[in-house]
Design a protein around this motif. Structure first.
Motif, PDB file in Angstrom:
ATOM      1  N   LYS A 139     -49.755  41.057  43.016  1.00 18.80           N
ATOM      2  CA  LYS A 139     -49.907  42.477  42.771  1.00 18.80           C
ATOM      3  C   LYS A 139     -48.797  43.310  43.371  1.00 18.80           C
ATOM      4  O   LYS A 139     -48.504  43.048  44.481  1.00 18.80           O
TER       5      LYS A 139
ATOM      6  N   SER B  30     -47.425  47.874  44.224  1.00 16.36           N
ATOM      7  CA  SER B  30     -47.832  48.955  43.973  1.00 16.36           C
ATOM      8  C   SER B  30     -46.549  49.988  44.454  1.00 16.36           C
ATOM      9  O   SER B  30     -45.818  49.866  45.334  1.00 16.36           O
TER      10      SER B  30
ATOM     11  N   THR C 176     -48.821  48.557  39.699  1.00 15.79           N
ATOM     12  CA  THR C 176     -49.378  49.851  39.645  1.00 15.79           C
ATOM     13  C   THR C 176     -48.456  50.770  40.075  1.00 15.79           C
ATOM     14  O   THR C 176     -47.810  50.954  41.304  1.00 15.79           O
TER      15      THR C 176
ATOM     16  N   LYS D  89     -61.098  58.255  44.025  1.00 12.68           N
ATOM     17  CA  LYS D  89     -61.614  57.125  43.370  1.00 12.68           C
ATOM     18  C   LYS D  89     -60.605  56.420  42.880  1.00 12.68           C
ATOM     19  O   LYS D  89     -60.490  55.243  42.540  1.00 12.68           O
ATOM     20  N   ARG D  90     -59.643  56.804  41.980  1.00 15.50           N
ATOM     21  CA  ARG D  90     -58.604  56.453  41.119  1.00 15.50           C
ATOM     22  C   ARG D  90     -57.971  55.523  42.067  1.00 15.50           C
ATOM     23  O   ARG D  90     -57.173  54.560  41.724  1.00 15.50           O
TER      24      ARG D  90
ATOM     25  N   ALA E  62     -58.640  54.549  45.045  1.00 12.08           N
ATOM     26  CA  ALA E  62     -59.329  53.777  46.041  1.00 12.08           C
ATOM     27  C   ALA E  62     -58.903  52.172  46.249  1.00 12.08           C
ATOM     28  O   ALA E  62     -58.927  51.638  47.200  1.00 12.08           O
ATOM     29  N   ASP E  63     -58.326  51.794  44.885  1.00 16.79           N
ATOM     30  CA  ASP E  63     -58.290  50.298  44.927  1.00 16.79           C
ATOM     31  C   ASP E  63     -56.587  49.921  45.197  1.00 16.79           C
ATOM     32  O   ASP E  63     -56.650  48.789  45.358  1.00 16.79           O
ATOM     33  N   LEU E  64     -55.750  50.800  45.705  1.00 19.52           N
ATOM     34  CA  LEU E  64     -54.402  50.736  45.873  1.00 19.52           C
ATOM     35  C   LEU E  64     -54.257  49.657  47.243  1.00 19.52           C
ATOM     36  O   LEU E  64     -53.208  49.079  47.286  1.00 19.52           O
ATOM     37  N   GLY E  65     -55.104  50.071  48.126  1.00 15.00           N
ATOM     38  CA  GLY E  65     -54.846  49.495  49.415  1.00 15.00           C
ATOM     39  C   GLY E  65     -53.462  50.139  50.149  1.00 15.00           C
ATOM     40  O   GLY E  65     -53.131  51.290  49.563  1.00 15.00           O
TER      41      GLY E  65
END
Length: 240
Positions: free
Chosen positions: A44, A46, A73, A127-128, A130-133
């Motif tokens: 993945k 970003s 993303t 929260k949106r 949070a998963d990006l790392g």
């Protein structure tokens, strides 16, 4: 690092182009290469973008790159607190200029909600994101006043946005020198990136960048805080 070493280091990372079209082409190719590498290594990728008029050509060029966009993303370093169809919306800018064709398969994370003010949405936007790392590619613009993202000189909570010890991902900003309330990533979140790029055009902005490097006063020219970073160290892409 001494002032001389700092000067040399920035010079090594300052990429100058003869035209804005050439800059757009090279920047798009470089970003696509980084994203492909991330996809190969981690499955993945970003990408964080900035708004304004400067990146439009870059967005259109990047959209044509051959990537598995469905595993990328895309989000923004900041956005104005306006509807997504407003002419000043960075959300709209990205959707209309990058997320077209195959690039439309990318997962886009908006920084705007239906709340009345960005301060009411800080928790939701955090929260949106949070998963990006750690972000693979962070691309920042810069205003003529030295602001980046929506961290403006003179803003009441600028110091909070620049605080590297902060665990906050985003911050609500009410600029005193620009229209619209904003949602902005904090400097600490911005620097949690593998590749950091500052994309600027014009002699005036080059002069502002040089002044920020020399004066090192982030309260007056916030971009100085970005230039001071060594991990990641910013690479500047500039054209007249």
């Amino acid at each position: 690092m001494s002032d001389r070493d700092s000067c040399n280091a920035l010079a090594d990372r300052f990429r100058s182009f003869s035209s804005r079209d050439r800059l757009d082409e090279d920047l798009a190719a470089d970003v696509a290469r980084i994203l492909r590498s991330a996809l190969e290594q981690r499955g993945k990728a970003s990408l964080v973008l900035s708004g304004g008029s400067t990146p439009k050509g870059f967005f259109g060029t990047l959209a044509k790159e051959d990537l598995d966009w469905s595993r990328v993303t895309v989000t923004l370093a900041d956005d104005r607190w306006v509807r997504a169809d407003h002419r000043d919306s960075n959300d709209r800018l990205v959707r209309e200029n990058l997320l077209q064709g195959a690039a439309g398969d990318a997962q886009f994370v908006s920084l705007v909600t239906q709340d009345e003010h960005p301060r009411d949405a800080v928790s939701e936007i955090s929260k949106r994101l949070a998963d990006l790392g750690t972000i693979d590619v962070m691309i920042l613009g810069m205003g003529g006043d030295g602001h980046f993202a929506s961290l403006f000189p003179g803003a009441e909570n600028l110091s909070a946005g620049l605080d590297l010890s902060s665990s906050d991902t985003v911050i609500a900003v009410d600029p005193i020198t620009a229209p619209h309330a904003r949602m902005s990533m904090t400097l600490a979140r911005i620097l949690d990136s593998r590749h950091l790029i500052v994309h600027i055009v014009g002699e005036e902005k080059r002069a502002v960048l040089e002044r920020a490097r020399l004066e090192k006063d982030a309260a007056t020219l916030p971009i100085a805080a970005v230039l001071a970073s060594e991990a990641p160290a910013a690479t500047v892409y500039w054209a007249p």
